[in-house]
Design an enzyme around this catalytic site. Sequence first.
Site, PDB file in Angstrom:
ATOM      1  N   ASP A 764      -6.536  -4.360   7.757  1.00  0.00           N
ATOM      2  CA  ASP A 764      -6.616  -3.789   6.408  1.00  0.00           C
ATOM      3  C   ASP A 764      -7.632  -2.648   6.446  1.00  0.00           C
ATOM      4  O   ASP A 764      -8.738  -2.791   6.990  1.00  0.00           O
ATOM      5  CB  ASP A 764      -7.066  -4.861   5.410  1.00  0.00           C
ATOM      6  CG  ASP A 764      -7.057  -4.313   3.987  1.00  0.00           C
ATOM      7  OD1 ASP A 764      -5.982  -4.295   3.379  1.00  0.00           O
ATOM      8  OD2 ASP A 764      -8.139  -3.909   3.518  1.00  0.00           O
ATOM      9  N   LEU A 765      -7.257  -1.471   5.910  1.00  0.00           N
ATOM     10  CA  LEU A 765      -8.119  -0.289   5.940  1.00  0.00           C
ATOM     11  C   LEU A 765      -9.242  -0.445   4.919  1.00  0.00           C
ATOM     12  O   LEU A 765      -9.023  -0.894   3.785  1.00  0.00           O
ATOM     13  CB  LEU A 765      -7.309   0.966   5.634  1.00  0.00           C
ATOM     14  CG  LEU A 765      -6.213   1.318   6.643  1.00  0.00           C
ATOM     15  CD1 LEU A 765      -5.504   2.590   6.217  1.00  0.00           C
ATOM     16  CD2 LEU A 765      -6.784   1.464   8.040  1.00  0.00           C
ATOM     17  N   ASP A 807      -2.157  -0.426   2.416  1.00  0.00           N
ATOM     18  CA  ASP A 807      -2.953  -0.059   3.600  1.00  0.00           C
ATOM     19  C   ASP A 807      -3.081  -1.241   4.557  1.00  0.00           C
ATOM     20  O   ASP A 807      -4.049  -1.330   5.304  1.00  0.00           O
ATOM     21  CB  ASP A 807      -4.334   0.432   3.158  1.00  0.00           C
ATOM     22  CG  ASP A 807      -5.080  -0.614   2.330  1.00  0.00           C
ATOM     23  OD1 ASP A 807      -4.438  -1.633   1.973  1.00  0.00           O
ATOM     24  OD2 ASP A 807      -6.281  -0.433   2.044  1.00  0.00           O
TER      25      ASP A 807
END
Length: 902
Positions: A764-765, A807
């Site tokens: 996960d960004l 994301d």
Amino acid sequence: MSRHRLALLLFCLLALPARAEQLLTLGVFAYRPKPMMVTMYQPLADYLSAQLPDARVRLLVLDQDEMETELSRNGLDLVFTNPSHYLLLRSHNALTGVLATKISREQGRAASALGGVILARRDRTELTTLEDLRHRHIAIPGTRFLGGYQTQALELLEAGIRPEKDTTLTVVGGHDGVIATLLEGRADAGFVRTGILESLPEEQQRQFRVINAQSLPGFPYAVSTRLYPEWPFLALPRVSMQQVRRIASALMALEHNHPAALAAGIEGFAPPGDYLPVENLARRLRQPPFDAEEEPSLLALWRYYGPWLVFVCVLLLLLSLSLAALVGKHYQVRQSRRAYREQSRRLEEVIWGTGIGTWEWQPGRDRLDCSEQCAVPAGYSRVWPGPFSGRQLRGLFHGQDAAALFAAWQRVQAGHGERLEVELRLRHRRGGYAWVLVKGRVLARNAAGAVERMSGTLQDISQRKQQQAVIADNEERLRTIVAFLPMGIALTDRQGLIVHCNAAAEGLLGMRPRHRLEEVYANQGWRVLREDGSPMPREEFASSRALAEGRPVHDVVVSLQSGEERRWLNVSATPLGHASYSLVVAFSDITAQRRADLDLRLAASVFSHTREAIMITDEGGIILDVNESFTRITGYGREEVLHQEASQLHSGRHAPACYGEIWQALAAHGYWQGEVWSRRRSGEQYAQMLSVSRVQDATGHSRHFVFMFSDITTLLDQQEKLERIAHYDALTGLPNRLLLADRLQQALAACRRQGGAVGLVYLDLDGFKAVNDTHGHDAGDELLRQLGARMQQCLREHDTLARMGGDEFVAVLAAMQGVKDGDEVMDRLLAAASTPIELGEVTLRVSASLGLAVYPADGVDADQLMRRADLAMYAAKQEGKNRWQRFAGLRREQLEYELGEA
């Protein structure tokens, strides 16, 4: 004392921390008055609150501007709106996919689609078609209403009517406003969505008439347009996946008899529909978000200046053709002059070569001069005893013929004609006679009318006379032959009575000598018809036309009908100059031929007009014939491929063994069908559905092969595109959830068979929302594309990287040798995510939090492995982000959630 203890206990209970209740705000688009909408959809909000144990759903009924304002300040968690508004919201906000699509209910039937209705008051009888709406006043709820404006606008546009230019539009703010405007007579017509008309009282319904009404089986509402998916129910990204699943389950489980469904007037909810038609409609009408002006392009330049360019090119072409025509005309004149000189020379040679002699007679001088060719029939080669006088001329011919010659001369001399033509017997130098044809014409006469000069030709006709004798000898034999011909022959005199007819004529038409020809058909009870079945008058009979026009008339086709029997005849008639015979008529029975011709024409029509390409070859594969569809599909003209080998159409994509299998199937079964690749004339390869049949003769030997095929390239391309859409993320081109699940199952199956381990990375960004908020969604999309490509390069060839949405990414590390085998890959992924990305003059920086779970140590199946990798990723975020965490390395308090689920 007990009362004090009870109070203390209540105080302790109240002091305990209560479980926090989550508030979810549902925004519903107000397409009708807000109080009515609240009444309709408050039970739905209450129903969802009851289905969510730890959350409460609050209802907000909003117009479009209010809903966009709430979304911009994160005031909504759930959205329920029309498809057109959904496209606009999607372009400006981060939305999840559609959770469910509304199913409407009316008249006891359900519908998951909507359309537009064009209404007019029933007394406006002049409004019946779309064309009648041109230059009319139309009331609409708003330009952003899908069912209230956009669906009808597309129908008008495709009918050649531009809504914003060819009509007068009045925005009244809602569907009820449209109904009121029409009832008050302030508009000629109005646009509303489907279902509005049926929701009105029956008395009001009878006051309206639907324009351009469509008959759509199974659709319960009156409709004037094509159909589109019903309203979508959406969730914002901040709603947890657990809540999203519960909301979607609750919507799908809503029954049509539930109070919430009854209040909203719906059947329930269905799985998400396909909203691509709505997007295409918005693009076609240039509605938001597709109302931005296009950049100049070659296509636009062609759209504006193409006709002028075509006009100039055509003008230049016409000028070039005119110049070429002038040059060609000059060349033809030169060629004509050269041809005239050549023709004159050849004429002289032809006259010499024909052997026809020429002569000139001068009566005043009593002198006849002859050319050398005149001596040939008399047996002289070069020396000719001339010129001759009139007395000497008599001795050259047979006595009777000489008298006939001078009698004909006397008639010309007396002015009874200018031409002379007689057949004479010329004495041969070795005895006997030769037949000659003497022709002449007067060239000059004196003032008294006497002939001064006459010229002509002398031609040897001895051979023709011999042939005439042979013809006379053969005439009797010909009579016998005619009598037995299968073709009917009849000879008539000048009064139309039959003088002679052969046996075929008697058997075919019942003819007899002394019968009148035009009454033969009536005597036998036949009706004479043309080819089209209409009666044929006697003036059109071949015999009548030949006598009236004085020329032969051939191949007149007539149909004879008597009861159920029908016979076809081909009739020819020729007028004769014979003293006894005025006309000869031939009758051929072509009934069988006619039936065969009809069968052949039918077969030829099928061959020419079928949409499938047809190619016929001989047993050696040489092309014998093709139809027009063959030319259309392959690009080869018929003359280009005739007598060529069919193998020249092979694409080269199939091995020779493939074609060998086809011929083996034909040899064994006489038929083969399947998909093959071929090549067009341009070199382009295309796919075809091919059927090959073997044609055998009466002895069972193969004589021809018939190939029938159609172009299925577009179908295969569409299948490939659909597979691509189904398995890959549209933004990054990475595998989506579906393909990831398949790859993960394959990796787990291989691990069970071969041993080793399989790693699952949940990524996960960090900080991605800030990029979207600061630089816009376009920058965020480009960031996701570049990061996806960069992280893909960090993996091994047999690993898989997929985008889960937003994301979030997931990587499958297949064929690991052990638990520690994924450390290097995790470090590379972490470095790739944190490396800055340059977008023009802007530098974007994000990081990533990664979680790793390894099969079989951390999970027994794909779902458990995914949950534990997700848990490890959240642990990495909690520890400061920009790092990765193994599930096996989590502390006990970090495992409580996972252990609770287990």
